[in-house]
Scaffold this active site. Structure first.
Site, mmCIF file in Angstrom:
data_model
loop_
_atom_site.group_PDB
_atom_site.id
_atom_site.type_symbol
_atom_site.label_atom_id
_atom_site.label_comp_id
_atom_site.label_asym_id
_atom_site.label_seq_id
_atom_site.Cartn_x
_atom_site.Cartn_y
_atom_site.Cartn_z
ATOM 1 C CG ASP A 67 -22.229 4.699 42.335
ATOM 2 O OD1 ASP A 67 -21.946 4.321 41.194
ATOM 3 O OD2 ASP A 67 -21.586 4.347 43.328
ATOM 4 C CG ASN A 136 -14.323 5.357 52.352
ATOM 5 O OD1 ASN A 136 -14.782 4.481 51.608
ATOM 6 N ND2 ASN A 136 -14.740 6.617 52.316
ATOM 7 C CG HIS A 138 -17.116 3.931 49.117
ATOM 8 N ND1 HIS A 138 -16.439 5.097 48.852
ATOM 9 C CD2 HIS A 138 -16.885 3.157 48.028
ATOM 10 C CE1 HIS A 138 -15.851 5.010 47.665
ATOM 11 N NE2 HIS A 138 -16.115 3.834 47.150
ATOM 12 C CD GLU A 143 -17.812 8.044 50.431
ATOM 13 O OE1 GLU A 143 -17.223 7.055 50.903
ATOM 14 O OE2 GLU A 143 -17.373 8.680 49.450
HETATM 15 C C1 F6R Z 1 -18.811 2.879 41.837
HETATM 16 C C2 F6R Z 1 -18.913 2.185 43.130
HETATM 17 C C3 F6R Z 1 -17.799 2.298 44.105
HETATM 18 C C4 F6R Z 1 -16.552 1.539 43.626
HETATM 19 C C5 F6R Z 1 -15.419 1.692 44.624
HETATM 20 C C6 F6R Z 1 -14.163 0.964 44.176
HETATM 21 O O1 F6R Z 1 -19.955 2.625 41.068
HETATM 22 O O2 F6R Z 1 -19.890 1.559 43.374
HETATM 23 O O3 F6R Z 1 -18.217 1.774 45.340
HETATM 24 O O4 F6R Z 1 -16.877 0.182 43.475
HETATM 25 O O5 F6R Z 1 -15.138 3.052 44.798
HETATM 26 O O6 F6R Z 1 -13.699 1.553 43.004
HETATM 27 P P1 F6R Z 1 -12.490 0.902 42.197
HETATM 28 O O7 F6R Z 1 -12.999 -0.396 41.666
HETATM 29 O O8 F6R Z 1 -12.203 1.868 41.090
HETATM 30 O O9 F6R Z 1 -11.366 0.725 43.154
#
Ligand code: F6R
Length: 256
Positions: A67, A136, A138, A143
């Site tokens: 992303d 959450n 995701h 989301e």
């Molecule tokens: C970002 C992504 C998100 C993160 C998630 C956890 O490229 O794919 O799904 O993996 O928000 O983020 P952290 O590792 O910072 O807790």
């Protein structure tokens, strides 16, 4: 499903990097899918050490990001392309042209999303996809409510995601409200999935994703349907999992 329980983030990174290295030996098209955020940083650091030692070869490696924020200047330090340059392409010696990020290039967003999907197919498909999980549930920036059939597209970030990611920015207002993200169907097409989670705030989404109902309400739950899912958890992220119950659907390796 295979679940590895690790002592801490550093141990998680070492094991996951070893598994990436071994998995890449299975394939000619070395296509690695990567997440950004804090969780995979220890894996990228361990991969960099393996590349420096010469065990992990990166000369044919091609990388696809999950992303990217929409609306950040290209040289913004939190732009995921920049983050990946710092944590992957520089230490691993991967040319920036072999790092693909779903990007709003100023033209039609649906055309650039389609182009990104085509680039994955042309590269031979993602062989190993590294995933983190949001509080959450995701994955990528899919989301809650995301369609299991979704492909790369523009998404609106949940308020809780913007709040969580505000730690990388000055304040929540500085976190872009939208991003371009691979869809859940895109992620599920990867041949191998590596889901990693560290810290107590991930315990609940991990328990729901691995052992709860499969539902768009918790996007990561779709991963239960993948034939080759390996999960890496530190002790804190595993605290809400019923390990006895999960052994009926997963092989659990406790290294902690
Ligand atoms: C970002 C992504 C998100 C993160 C998630 C956890 O490229 O794919 O799904 O993996 O928000 O983020 P952290 O590792 O910072 O807790």
């Amino acid at each position: 499903m295979i679940i590895h329980l690790l002592r801490d983030s550093a141990a998680l990174g070492e094991l996951a990097a070893r598994h990436v290295e071994v998995a890449m030996l299975e394939t000619r098209d070395q296509v690695l899918g990567v997440a950004t955020g804090s969780t995979p940083e220890s894996t990228y650091a361990a991969l960099s050490r393996r590349a420096a030692r010469g065990t992990f070869r990166t000369d044919r490696l091609c990388v696809f990001a999950l992303d990217e924020y929409i609306g950040l200047p290209r040289d913004h330090p939190q732009c995921y392309r920049k983050v990946l340059e710092r944590s992957l392409s520089e230490p691993l010696g991967i040319e920036p042209s072999r790092i693909h990020v779903p990007t709003d290039d100023g033209g039609s967003r649906s055309a650039s999303a389609a182009k990104f999907e085509e680039a994955i197919v042309e590269a031979g498909g993602v062989h190993v996809q590294i995933l983190g999980i949001g509080r959450n549930g995701h994955i990528g920036f899919n989301e809650p409510g995301s369609d299991f059939h979704s492909t790369t597209r523009v998404v609106k970030l949940a308020e809780s995601t913007r709040r969580a990611n505000s730690r990388f920015f000055g304040s929540i207002e500085d976190v872009p409200p939208r991003a371009m993200s691979q869809g859940l169907a895109t992620i599920m097409r990867s041949r191998r999935l590596m889901l990693m989670a560290v810290g107590a705030e991930k315990a609940e989404p991990i328990a729901r994703a691995l052992a709860g109902a499969v539902s768009p309400a918790l996007p990561a739950s779709v991963l239960q349907r993948h034939a080759r899912l390996t999960v890496y958890l530190d002790r804190a992220a595993a605290t809400r999992l019923d390990l006895d119950a999960i052994r009926s659907i997963a092989t659990v390796h406790d290294w902690s």
